[in-house]
Write an enzyme that holds these catalytic residues in place. Structure first.
Site: not given
Ligand code: NAD
Length: 442
Positions: A150, A208, A252-253, A260
Site C-alpha cells: 500500500f 485504490n 480537487a485537481g 496504480c
Molecule cells: P516497476 O515497473 O517500477 O518495477 C518492476 C520491476 O520488475 C522492474 O525493475 C523490472 O525490470 C522488473 N522485472 C520485470 N520482469 C522481471 C523478471 N522476469 N525478473 C526480475 N525482474 C523483473 O513496478 P512497481 O511500480 O514497483 O510495481 C510493481 C507491482 O506493485 C505492480 O503490481 C504495482 O501495481 C504494485 N504496486 C505499485 C505501487 C507503486 O506506488 N508503484 C504501490 C503498490 C503496489
C-alpha cells in the site's frame, strides 16, 4: 530472515532496502542489467526521498545485494517476494505475464521450503495460478501468500516502515507465521490482518478504487462549484472535518494518474465484468477522470478563445510531487492536448524532466527547461499540473515578470486566488472563484 525480492522497481527496491534495514538478509534480482549495475554501485535508478541513503547504509552493512540471477537470489531464501509489473493488458485486465513467467522459472529452484509472496497488485485467483506454475516443477514444499503493498510513491520508505496495516492472505499457518516474523520489527500488535487469499487480492483493488472514487467525487464537486460560484476548498473543509468522511484525498485537481490508480480501477472493472457484474461507479470514475485531465485546456480555450500559436509553460510533469514517475501523468495528456490545439509547450519538473523528455523525444513543439523561471520566460500562460513545494514557494513577482502575459491555470490549487489577484495575475484554479479569499476556521 533470508529474503529474496524479484523485481527492483518502486515496490521491490523500497521493500528490499527497508527489509534489509529491518535486519533481514536481502538479495534483490532484476532482469534489467543496467538497473542492477546502478544498484550495485549504491545508486537508486528512481527518485524516492530517503531511499538512496538507506540503500548506501544497507550495502555498507552487507545486508543487501543485487543480482540478475534468479537462482542466486533464491538460494537459501526463506521468503521470496514477487514485486513485478502488472500493467494493463487486453481489455484493461491486469497483464500477469511477468508474474507467471517468474513463477515458471522459480519452480525448479524450489529445493527447500520457502514462502512465495505476491507483493504485486494482482487480481483474485493469481496466487492460485502462481501456486500451480511452481508446483509443476518444485522439488520441495512451498506456500504462496498474497501480501499486497500500500506504499505511496514519494513517501514509500515511510509507508513501508510505518504501515497502517499489513494484509496477509493465505491459509497456511506456517507461511503466515513466517510473514509475521518478517514484519515483526515494523508491524505493531493488531496491525497484521490475516485473511483468505481472494479477500487479500481484492482488498488492494478496493483500496485504490475507493481512493480514486474519493478524488474523482471531489473533482466533480469542484466542477459544479465553478458553475455555482461556490468554493471547493470551503466545501472540502466543511465535509473533511466529518470523521465518517475523513480529511484526506479530498483535494480537487486535474485528475489522478500514476502507475496504480488508473490501471487498478480498470482492472477491477474488468474483474467485475468477467464475474458478470456491472460495476457502474468504476466506469463513471474512469470517464470523469479522463474528462478532468482536459480541464486546464478547456479553461485556457475559454480564456484565450484559440490556443494556436500560444506558448504555454507547464510546471509539473510527474503524476504527483516527490517522484520522477510520469506513468499516466495528467501532464502528458496536457502536452498532447496543447500540441493538438496548435500551442507550443515548455515543460519543467524538479525530478521528472528526463523521463518526460524521453517520452516526447523527437516531438515538435515541446521543449524542456532546467529552471522553473526559464520555462515561463515569454510564455502566454503558465499551467500547473503537479503540486511540488518549490512551485508553492515561487517568487510571484519574478514569475509575473517572466511571463509574457500574467495568466496562470492552476490544476492543483497551490496558490490562494486572493493572493494571485493582489499580485496582478489572471488566475484560474479548480473549483474556486477568481479572487476568492481563503476559507478559515475560527
Ligand atoms: P516497476 O515497473 O517500477 O518495477 C518492476 C520491476 O520488475 C522492474 O525493475 C523490472 O525490470 C522488473 N522485472 C520485470 N520482469 C522481471 C523478471 N522476469 N525478473 C526480475 N525482474 C523483473 O513496478 P512497481 O511500480 O514497483 O510495481 C510493481 C507491482 O506493485 C505492480 O503490481 C504495482 O501495481 C504494485 N504496486 C505499485 C505501487 C507503486 O506506488 N508503484 C504501490 C503498490 C503496489
Amino acid at each position: 530472515m533470508n529474503v529474496a525480492v524479484v523485481g527492483t522497481g518502486y515496490v521491490g527496491l523500497v521493500g528490499g532496502v527497508c527489509m534489509a534495514d529491518m535486519g533481514h538478509q536481502v538479495v534483490c534480482v532484476d532482469i534489467d542489467e543496467a538497473k542492477v549495475r546502478t544498484l550495485q554501485a549504491g545508486k537508486t535508478p528512481i527518485y524516492e526521498p530517503g531511499l538512496e541513503e538507506l540503500l548506501e547504509k544497507t550495502i555498507e552493512a552487507n545486508a543487501i545485494s543485487f543480482t540478475t540471477s534468479l537462482s542466486e537470489a533464491v538460494k537459501g531464501a526463506e521468503v521470496v517476494f514477487l514485486a513485478l509489473p502488472t500493467p494493463p493488458g487486453e481489455n484493461g485486465a491486469a497483464d500477469l505475464s511477468y508474474i507467471l513467467k517468474v513463477a515458471e522459472d522459480l519452480g525448479p529452484l524450489v529445493d527447500h521450503y520457502m514462502v512465495i509472496v505476491d507483493k504485486s497488485t494482482v487480481p483474485v485467483g493469481t496466487a492460485q495460478m502462481v501456486r500451480e506454475k511452481i508446483a509443476a516443477q518444485a522439488q520441495a514444499d512451498f506456500d504462496v501468500v498474497s501480501n499486497p503493498e500500500f506504499l505511496r510513491e514519494g513517501h514509500a520508505v515511510h509507508d513501508f516502515m510505518q504501515p497502517d496495516r499489513v494484509v496477509i492472505g493465505g491459509s497456511s499457518e506456517r507461511a503466515v507465521q513466517s510473514l509475521r516474523e518478517l514484519y515483526r520489527p515494523i508491524a505493531h500488535e493488531g496491525q497484521i490482518i490475516v485473511m483468505d487469499e481472494a479477500s487479500a487480492e481484492l482488498t488492494k483493488y478496493a483500496a485504490n478504487s475507493f481512493l480514486a472514487t474519493k478524488v474523482t467525487f471531489m473533482n466533480e464537486i469542484a466542477n459544479l462549484a465553478d458553475l455555482l460560484g461556490a468554493n471547493v476548498e470551503a466545501v472540502r473543509l466543511g465535509i473533511g472535518s466529518d470523521d465518517r468522511i475523513g480529511s484526506k484525498f479530498l483535494q480537487a485537481g486535474i485528475g489522478y494518474g500514476g502507475s496504480c490508480f488508473p490501471k487498478d480501477v480498470q482492472a477491477l472493472l474488468n474483474t467485475a465484468s468477467s464475474a458478470g457484474y456491472e460495476f457502474k461507479t468504476l466506469q463513471a470514475i474512469m470517464d470523469v477522470n479522463a474528462r478532468q485531465k482536459q480541464r486546464l485546456i478547456e479553461m485556457a480555450e475559454k480564456h484565450f478563445g484559440d490556443l494556436r500559436g500560444k506558448r504555454i509553460a507547464l510546471w509539473g510533469l510527474a503524476f504527483k510531487p516527490d517522484t520522477d514517475d510520469i506513468r499516466e501523468a495528467p501532464a502528458l495528456e496536457i502536452i498532447h492536448g496543447l500540441l493538438e490545439k496548435g500551442a507550443t509547450v515548455v515543460g519543467y519538473d524538479p525530478e521528472a524532466e528526463a523521463n518526460t523528455e524521453r517520452a516526447f523525444a523527437g516531438k515538435a513543439g515541446v521543449t524542456f527547461e532546467e529552471d522553473m523561471y526559464q520555462a515561463v520566460s515569454g510564455a502566454d500562460a503558465l499551467f500547473i499540473a503537479t503540486e511540488w513545494n518549490v512551485f508553492e514557494a515561487a517568487d510571484l513577482a519574478r514569475l509575473k515578470a517572466a511571463l509574457a502575459q500574467p495568466v496562470v491555470f492552476d490544476g492543483r490549487n497551490i496558490f490562494e486566488p486572493s493572493d494571485m489577484a493582489r499580485a496582478g495575475f489572471e488566475y484560474f484554479s479548480i473549483g474556486r472563484p477568481v479572487g476568492a479569499a481563503e476559507p478559515k476556521k475560527v
